[in-house]
Scaffold this active site. Structure first.
Site, PDB file in Angstrom:
ATOM      1  N   ASP A 161     -18.148 -32.746  -1.421  1.00  0.00           N
ATOM      2  CA  ASP A 161     -17.279 -32.257  -2.481  1.00  0.00           C
ATOM      3  C   ASP A 161     -16.932 -30.810  -2.109  1.00  0.00           C
ATOM      4  O   ASP A 161     -17.544 -30.236  -1.201  1.00  0.00           O
ATOM      5  CB  ASP A 161     -18.013 -32.342  -3.817  1.00  0.00           C
ATOM      6  CG  ASP A 161     -17.226 -31.756  -4.966  1.00  0.00           C
ATOM      7  OD1 ASP A 161     -16.002 -31.967  -5.018  1.00  0.00           O
ATOM      8  OD2 ASP A 161     -17.835 -31.055  -5.796  1.00  0.00           O
ATOM      9  N   ASP A 204     -15.464 -27.917  -4.696  1.00  0.00           N
ATOM     10  CA  ASP A 204     -15.787 -26.951  -5.746  1.00  0.00           C
ATOM     11  C   ASP A 204     -17.259 -27.053  -6.146  1.00  0.00           C
ATOM     12  O   ASP A 204     -17.768 -28.151  -6.395  1.00  0.00           O
ATOM     13  CB  ASP A 204     -14.914 -27.189  -6.972  1.00  0.00           C
ATOM     14  CG  ASP A 204     -13.454 -26.875  -6.713  1.00  0.00           C
ATOM     15  OD1 ASP A 204     -13.167 -26.120  -5.765  1.00  0.00           O
ATOM     16  OD2 ASP A 204     -12.594 -27.388  -7.456  1.00  0.00           O
ATOM     17  N   ASP A 227      -9.842 -24.088  -9.087  1.00  0.00           N
ATOM     18  CA  ASP A 227      -8.761 -24.061 -10.073  1.00  0.00           C
ATOM     19  C   ASP A 227      -8.972 -22.920 -11.066  1.00  0.00           C
ATOM     20  O   ASP A 227      -8.068 -22.113 -11.323  1.00  0.00           O
ATOM     21  CB  ASP A 227      -8.694 -25.393 -10.819  1.00  0.00           C
ATOM     22  CG  ASP A 227      -8.174 -26.528  -9.950  1.00  0.00           C
ATOM     23  OD1 ASP A 227      -7.605 -26.251  -8.877  1.00  0.00           O
ATOM     24  OD2 ASP A 227      -8.331 -27.693 -10.352  1.00  0.00           O
ATOM     25  N   ASP A 267     -11.552 -33.125  -5.957  1.00  0.00           N
ATOM     26  CA  ASP A 267     -10.521 -33.206  -6.988  1.00  0.00           C
ATOM     27  C   ASP A 267      -9.823 -31.859  -7.183  1.00  0.00           C
ATOM     28  O   ASP A 267      -9.226 -31.612  -8.228  1.00  0.00           O
ATOM     29  CB  ASP A 267     -11.146 -33.682  -8.310  1.00  0.00           C
ATOM     30  CG  ASP A 267     -10.104 -34.149  -9.312  1.00  0.00           C
ATOM     31  OD1 ASP A 267      -8.922 -34.261  -8.933  1.00  0.00           O
ATOM     32  OD2 ASP A 267     -10.463 -34.372 -10.479  1.00  0.00           O
ATOM     33  N   ASP A 278     -21.546 -32.227  -7.009  1.00  0.00           N
ATOM     34  CA  ASP A 278     -22.142 -31.600  -8.188  1.00  0.00           C
ATOM     35  C   ASP A 278     -21.625 -32.158  -9.498  1.00  0.00           C
ATOM     36  O   ASP A 278     -22.337 -32.189 -10.490  1.00  0.00           O
ATOM     37  CB  ASP A 278     -21.847 -30.090  -8.171  1.00  0.00           C
ATOM     38  CG  ASP A 278     -20.385 -29.812  -8.463  1.00  0.00           C
ATOM     39  OD1 ASP A 278     -20.057 -29.451  -9.610  1.00  0.00           O
ATOM     40  OD2 ASP A 278     -19.548 -29.989  -7.559  1.00  0.00           O
TER      41      ASP A 278
END
Length: 284
Positions: free
Chosen positions: A10, A12, A21, A96, A180
């Site tokens: 992942d 972030d 973001d 994402d 996470d």
């Protein structure tokens, strides 16, 4: 070496220490508007809207890049990625966030070439110089059908695609998944018994896994920060590599034993043939 390992990160709060973001919105002064709009639309759509609003306020692509270059990252993350790559692991990202944010940060850190694939929401700079952020799965036309994931991205479907592509390659590769957030739970459920999942302790993925750990087939290894991520990741890689070496050693040993057995059979056969020749020979 670890050629049979694929580490999927992942981004972030895993590679970097916060949400990219939120970081961009906060650093460029859009926090208040973001919070006002958040209840009214999906996160991915909201980020595209925020880029429009920031552009209308005079914020440029270069402003966004400069903010991204300041993103906090634990000092052991870069060595962890480089070490895993040097050992032979294939590294991928499943996030994402969006491609522009991820690639800008990775390029700044000198890490982009260490990853063979980045799966994230697509993004581009339009003719007006505004950053556009699109959904990975176009939920305006059809749903990905997963109730665990946000409408714009089901990471579980992407992990299944990765698993299918690895299966076509022939060699049985093991996946190490690091994450996470709650969006990392669906792909964790897709992992197999020979795989490994690394949830960040006291984050949503960790909470979901340990609320019902029996649902996870893969081995679970928690971590807290970049230093522990590096330590745990390299321990897993070393463990898998040793297991592969042991299997190869057993295979080699079995092959050698088979060769020795064949050799013995050939010797016996040759001896029997000579004895038979002598027994049948006619004295002159």
């Amino acid at each position: 070496m670890a050629e049979k390992i694929v580490a999927v990160f992942d981004f972030d709060k895993t590679i970097i220490d916060l949400d990219s973001d939120n970081w961009v919105v906060d650093e460029l002064g859009g926090t208040e508007l973001f919070n006002q709009l958040l209840p009214t639309m999906p996160w991915n759509s909201l980020m595209d809207r925020m880029m429009k609003e920031l552009h209308s306020q005079g914020k440029t692509i270069e402003d966004i890049k400069e903010v991204l270059k300041r993103v906090p990252i634990h000092p052991r993350i870069i060595p962890a990625i480089k070490s895993a790559h040097a050992l032979g692991c294939e590294l991928r990202i499943l996030s994402d966030a969006n491609m522009f944010f991820i690639e800008t940060i990775l390029n700044h850190l000198g890490l982009k070439d260490y990853f063979s694939e980045i799966n994230s929401n697509p993004s581009f700079v339009d003719e007006e110089g505004r950053l556009r952020i699109l959904p990975y799965h176009d939920f305006t036309t059809s749903s990905h059908g997963c109730s665990l994931c946000p409408p714009n991205m089901c990471k579980g479907l992407i992990i299944e695609r990765i698993q299918a592509s690895l299966a076509k390659e022939g060699d049985k590769k093991k996946i190490i998944y690091l994450g996470d957030g709650s969006g990392d739970y669906c792909p964790s459920l897709k992992l197999k018994e020979e795989d490994h999942v690394m949830p960040r302790k006291n984050f949503p993925l960790w909470d979901l896994i340990f609320s019902n750990p029996i649902r996870i087939k893969a081995e679970i290894h928690e971590w807290t920060d970049g230093e522990e991520l590096e330590k745990v990741l390299l321990q897993i890689i070393n463990k898998i590599s040793l297991e592969e070496e042991e299997e190869e050693g057993k295979s080699t040993c079995a092959s050698q034993l088979l060769s020795a057995s064949d050799c013995k059979l050939q010797i016996i056969s040759a001896s029997a043939h000579e004895a038979l020749r002598q027994a049948l020979s006619v004295p002159q």
